[in-house]
Enzyme design. Structure first.
Site, PDB file in Angstrom:
ATOM      1  N   THR A  97      -0.340  -0.644   3.690  1.00  0.00           N
ATOM      2  CA  THR A  97       0.019  -2.063   3.753  1.00  0.00           C
ATOM      3  C   THR A  97      -0.687  -2.808   2.632  1.00  0.00           C
ATOM      4  O   THR A  97      -1.604  -2.284   2.007  1.00  0.00           O
ATOM      5  CB  THR A  97      -0.465  -2.708   5.071  1.00  0.00           C
ATOM      6  OG1 THR A  97      -1.900  -2.792   5.042  1.00  0.00           O
ATOM      7  CG2 THR A  97      -0.013  -1.911   6.267  1.00  0.00           C
ATOM      8  N   ASP A  98      -0.277  -4.037   2.413  1.00  0.00           N
ATOM      9  CA  ASP A  98      -1.097  -4.903   1.571  1.00  0.00           C
ATOM     10  C   ASP A  98      -2.233  -5.450   2.441  1.00  0.00           C
ATOM     11  O   ASP A  98      -2.278  -5.241   3.665  1.00  0.00           O
ATOM     12  CB  ASP A  98      -0.261  -6.017   0.933  1.00  0.00           C
ATOM     13  CG  ASP A  98      -0.930  -6.530  -0.351  1.00  0.00           C
ATOM     14  OD1 ASP A  98      -2.121  -6.237  -0.569  1.00  0.00           O
ATOM     15  OD2 ASP A  98      -0.265  -7.230  -1.138  1.00  0.00           O
ATOM     16  N   TYR A  99      -3.129  -6.134   1.816  1.00  0.00           N
ATOM     17  CA  TYR A  99      -4.399  -6.593   2.396  1.00  0.00           C
ATOM     18  C   TYR A  99      -4.189  -7.412   3.680  1.00  0.00           C
ATOM     19  O   TYR A  99      -3.700  -8.537   3.624  1.00  0.00           O
ATOM     20  CB  TYR A  99      -5.082  -7.462   1.349  1.00  0.00           C
ATOM     21  CG  TYR A  99      -6.581  -7.561   1.399  1.00  0.00           C
ATOM     22  CD1 TYR A  99      -7.367  -6.916   0.451  1.00  0.00           C
ATOM     23  CD2 TYR A  99      -7.217  -8.332   2.364  1.00  0.00           C
ATOM     24  CE1 TYR A  99      -8.745  -7.036   0.466  1.00  0.00           C
ATOM     25  CE2 TYR A  99      -8.587  -8.449   2.388  1.00  0.00           C
ATOM     26  CZ  TYR A  99      -9.356  -7.799   1.434  1.00  0.00           C
ATOM     27  OH  TYR A  99     -10.715  -7.924   1.451  1.00  0.00           O
TER      28      TYR A  99
END
Ligand code: BGC
Length: 745
Positions: A291-293
């Protein structure tokens, strides 16, 4: 532990056997069964908690792009509750963290170290938007492979790049991080960057894993604000935004990052259509998805789930394998398995994908494979890397205007080098500059001084990038009056682009334009050097600056590269990979627009236009001047009528009509005149960067195949429809010569 040790002994052999030159192709398609065996034998030893640990990625206590919500990450390593880290680089640091994982945890599974190596690690290359302006795929690949070599030498295994988000949004700060507005160019750049990062195999520990991001359509946020809603037709998505991700995956990229945005009402991080459907089933992707952050957590804010536990379930079931920094998997996934909301088989599949990639890297065979201090000292910032950076930097510069001023004469006695960015080093790395530091950059002033060691160089800042202070104007103007030529460096600061850095206005900030106006008013030859990370709306400069050079953020070798161009040691050949509007009011503006039912007609009020501005951009896609001139002959085809499936050969003769050698990007565009759905007025389908000596003429040849005429037809089937097409060739999207052809069944 016997089993693992045996594995560790066996895996170099297995790995060596598998890492043939066709690794890329093979890994993208079908993973070798040998890994499955090894992976399964590790999986069989793992508790559910340890499995979830492999699905967990944390930042260390270095830099980060969001709240650092985890402090006890080292204890997590000991407990097997975290399988990958980012923002930890340098051999000494990564070695110590790896030691904790492989000596103090129960299963001794090696860690993966990631970092945002976007356009260089320590030797910084031009921002990706700038590099795309080179249209030089070999140079772009070289930039990525140099970045990979430096990052690998610093103990890293994995870069969060390439960012392949198509964007037609100059307000969006991250437009600097991609290859611009065009799908065809963007897809080729995506491939080049994956090849550069990953190479053919990981045998020599000088290549790193690529991570294609941000999947998907992150570059189309409403109104250009970062993280904002994305909504578009499936046809537009598949035709314009999706192909570069596919190209990167097809090139063998081993990891993919989900994006922050929603698409058609479903956040990408919980979107099974994107992850399980398109990525895995349609494209056969076998790597892992990160995932992104904290983007799992953020699905609560999106309003698609009520709490973080549900967010984790949505993500895991959609096909997310690794949670970046959110700790949602760590906190809730075990409960979700106990409650039956997530099947353990789903978790096993995710862990398999992650472990497989660790095997591919060779980390089970040698967890310290990337920990080599000697290499770290030798490779990082080497002379060879500086040369590569200077080469790409020169190629990325776009000459936007030149009223006979450039190149400057090296015999100039007195030169004024002014403006807020003239002596600046810190901004030259641009946003997302890895471990790059301003102190390693060559400023414009330094580049010019080393080019003309004997000249009298007068400098003055004139003003800041932002603010209204004009008190330095007089000094800069006085320097200009005394000089034979004036070079003024203006633009944005590096933190005006990148993540969370959208601008509603895209003009030159502060009073910089006023400063330039006063300098131009002296009547001296003034060269405006722009440094910025997005298309700027600069109509006055575009029409009045004696010379205008777009230099983006060129990185460590910026000053030398710009000086090479200013004084004619390199003839600029960059072409814009994105349209420059006249005003932000024209946004979105891009060359491949549709014709509409009332295309612009100056003689009729009732056509598509503005009252206060022309429709045309300031500088179109594909535009860029040279110190020489090129003339194009008619666009020729080997047959005016061709059958579906038959190749169409296109040729054009290009002549260097000036007195200098130069390079030209010859561009080929296609238009389908009548379709079952409407088609853009132009679509790039080929280009060649050629080098011609003064006076030289060359026949440039292209071959178009059926796919080049294909699109998503009315029933959403990808294919070409017979009928008439225009084939156009030229040196810019707004300057082409056309031939009409007909495709028959
Ligand atoms: C960015 C990603 C980046 C990640 C890790 C996020 O905020 O959107 O592009 O890879 O942080 O630094």
């Amino acid at each position: 532990m016997f089993q693992l040790k045996t594995l560790a002994l066996l895996s170099p052999l297995l790995f060596a056997g598998i890492c043939t030159p066709v690794l890329r192709e093979r890994l993208a398609q079908a993973p070798p069964p040998a890994f499955d065996h090894q992976v399964d034998s590790v999986l069989a030893l793992m508790t559910l908690d340890e499995k979830i640990g492999q699905m967990t990625l944390f930042t260390t206590d270095w830099g980060s792009t969001g709240p650092t919500i985890r402090e006890g990450y080292k204890e997590d390593l000991r407990q097997g509750r975290c399988g990958a880290l980012f923002n930890s680089q340098g051999v000494a640091f990564t070695r110590e963290l790896q030691r904790i994982a492989v000596e103090e945890s129960r299963l001794k599974i090696p860690l993966l170290f990631g970092f945002d190596v976007i356009h260089g690690y320590k030797t910084i290359f031009p921002i990706p938007l700038g590099e795309a302006a080179s249209w030089d795929l070999a140079a772009i690949e070289k930039s990525a492979s140099t970045a990979a070599a430096e990052a690998a030498a610093a103990g890293l295994h994995w870069t969060f790049a390439p960012m392949v988000d198509i964007s037609r949004e100059p307000r969006w700060g991250r437009v600097m991080e991609g290859a611009g507005e065009d799908t065809y160019l963007g897809s080729l750049v995506a491939r080049a960057r994956v090849r550069g990062f990953q190479g053919k195999n990981f045998d020599n520990a000088d290549k790193i894993l690529a991570c294609v991001k941000h999947y998907a359509a992150y570059g189309a946020p409403l109104a250009g604000r970062d993280y904002a809603t994305v909504d578009m037709s499936e046809r537009m998505f598949r035709e314009v935004y999706l192909p570069p991700y596919h190209a990167a995956v097809d090139e063998g990229a081993r990891t993919v990052m989900t994006s922050f945005n929603e698409l058609d009402g479903v956040p990408a991080t919980g979107n099974s259509w994107l992850l399980d459907g398109i990525l895995r089933k349609e494209w056969g992707f076998t790597g892992f998805v990160v995932t992104d952050y904290t983007s799992i957590n953020e699905m609560v804010n999106h309003g698609i789930v009520a709490n973080e536990k549900e967010a984790g379930e949505l993500a895991a079931n959609a096909g997310v394998d690794m949670d970046m920094q959110g700790a949602v998997f760590q906190n809730y996934l075990e409960k979700s398995v106990a409650g039956g909301q997530v099947k353990e088989a789903q978790i096993d599949e995710a862990v398999r994908r992650i472990l497989r990639v660790k095997f591919e890297l060779g980390l089970f065979a040698d967890p310290y494979k990337y920990c080599n201090e000697e290499r770290e000292r030798k490779v990082i910032l080497s002379k060879e890397n500086q040369d590569a950076a200077r080469d790409v930097a020169r190629k990325s510069i776009v000459l936007l205007r030149n009223e006979g001023v450039l190149p400057l004469n090296k015999n100039l006695k007195t030169l004024a080098v002014v403006g807020p960015l003239a002596a600046d080093k810190d901004n030259l790395t641009g946003a997302w500059s890895g471990s790059g530091e301003g102190r390693h950059c060559v400023s414009l002033l330094e580049g010019i001084k080393s080019k003309l060691p004997g000249a009298n160089i007068l400098t003055a800042k004139g003003c800041d990038i932002e603010g209204t202070d004009r008190s330095g104007f007089a000094e800069a103007v006085e320097a200009a009056r005394q000089a034979g030529a004036v070079i003024v460096a203006v633009g944005e600061s590096r933190d005006m682009t990148g993540e969370a850095a959208a601008r509603a206005g895209i003009t030159l900030p502060g009073v910089q334009e006023e400063l330039v106006r006063q300098l131009v008013a002296t009547g001296k030859p003034v060269v405006v050097v722009l440094m910025n990370g997005r298309p700027l709306a600069i109509p006055w400069l575009a029409e009045n600056a004696p010379a205008l050079l777009e230099t983006w953020w060129l990185g460590t070798q910026a000053g030398n590269a710009i000086a090479d161009v200013l004084f004619g040691d390199y003839n600029p050949a960059g072409k814009l990979p994105i349209t420059f509007p006249r005003s932000v009011g024209q946004v979105p503006i891009f060359y491949s627009e549709k014709n509409t039912g009332r295309p612009f007609n100056p003689a009729s009020k009732w056509t598509s236009k503005y009252l206060d501005l022309p429709n045309s951009p300031q500088f179109p896609f594909g535009f860029g001047l040279s110190y020489t001139t090129f003339s194009y002959g008619e666009t020729k085809v080997d047959k005016k009528t061709f059958r579906r499936g038959e190749p169409l050969h296109v040729s054009v003769s290009v002549t260097n009509t000036g007195s200098r050698d130069g390079e030209e990007v010859v561009q080929l565009y296609v238009r389908d005149l009548v379709g079952s759905v409407t088609r853009p007025v132009k679509e790039l389908k080929g280009f060649q960067k050629i080098s011609l000596k003064a006076g030289e003429q060359r026949e440039v040849k292209f071959t178009l195949t059926e796919n080049d005429f294909a699109f998503f037809t009315r029933p959403m089937k990808f294919g070409a429809e017979p009928g008439e097409f225009d084939v156009m060739v030229g040196g810019s999207s707004d300057n082409v010569k056309m031939v009409r052809v007909r495709m028959e069944e």
